[in-house]
Design a protein around this motif. Structure first.
Motif: not given
Length: 252
Positions: A17, A22, A49-51, A57, A59-61, A63, A89
């Motif tokens: 990552l 972020w 991953y989504r900014k 969060f 959302s990043q997890r 992705d 992350l």
């Protein structure tokens, strides 16, 4: 997704990552680190991953978990690795996901987002790297101070960003005995994130009984080229090799 394949059959997989506070950065950043790992027998997937300005969060997890399901569902050994915000992350996902990871690898990450963590400031006079100066003017980053970016990551208005919210996003606060083994590399000359963040996470890991190795690199700065050099790559490869499960042979 960018794939840096190893020539070794059944090689362990590192999901990488990128950094960028972020809100910026790319999975294409710092390919030299990832190519060096692939050359040493580790397969690397660098995933986007989504900014935070496009989704808070977790959302990043989501992705990252989706990428693993699609690209590495049966990896022999599965590790999360990140740099800077990506290191944060990687630890946060590794410590909160219901998925089982064999290890987390963090390069110069910020692991305590609370007020206590904000007190861990780099020594004055350290030079901010040009890469970081350029990133500070990138679309999505310019005009956002650190607290505004944290509010985006938390998915709350800036005025509603409280200690409980920040604690829930802090790997150093949420790590438990069930967390995966962790490797932390950090330079003592980091002008962006003080190496005390890695020291704090390492202490917390020891307190809860999680295997953790902390490697402080004398004088190294944020996103320093030294993190792609043999000594750093050797540390990562040793860690991955140590915590990759043995493959049982079928003797039928």
């Amino acid at each position: 997704m960018e794939h840096y394949p190893s020539s070794s059959p059944g090689a362990p997989v590192v999901v990488y990552l990128h950094g960028g506070g972020w809100v910026t950065g790319s999975r294409l950043d710092h390919p030299e680190r990832l190519a060096a790992l692939a050359a040493r027998g580790v397969s690397v997937l660098s995933v986007g991953y989504r900014k935070a300005d496009h989704g808070p969060f977790p959302s990043q997890r989501h992705d990252v978990e989706y990428a693993i399901d699609a690209l590495a569902p049966s990896a022999t050994g599965l590790f999360l690795m990140g740099a800077s915000a990506g290191a944060h992350l990687a630890a946060l996902i590794g410590y909160t996901s219901t998925r089982s990871f064999d290890g987390v690898i963090g390069l110069f990450g910020r692991y305590d987002l609370t007020a206590a963590g904000d007190e861990l400031r780099p020594a004055p006079g350290l030079a901010v790297p040009d890469e970081i100066l350029r990133a500070g003017t990138a679309p999505g980053f310019a005009g956002l101070d650190a607290r505004s970016r944290l509010a985006l990551l938390a998915g709350v208005p800036r005025s509603s960003l409280d200690e409980d919210t920040l604690r829930a996003l802090s790997p150093a606060a949420i790590i438990t005995s069930s967390a995966p083994a962790t490797l932390l590399l950090h330079g003592t000359g980091d002008a962006i994130v003080d190496h005390a963040h890695s020291e704090r996470l390492a202490r917390r890991a020891a307190e809860v009984g999680v295997p953790c190795r902390l490697v402080l690199v004398p004088g190294a700065n944020h996103e320093d080229p030294v993190f792609a050099e043999p000594e750093a790559i050797d540390e990562i490869v040793r860690f991955v090799t140590s915590f990759t499960p043995a493959v049982e042979e079928n003797h039928e």
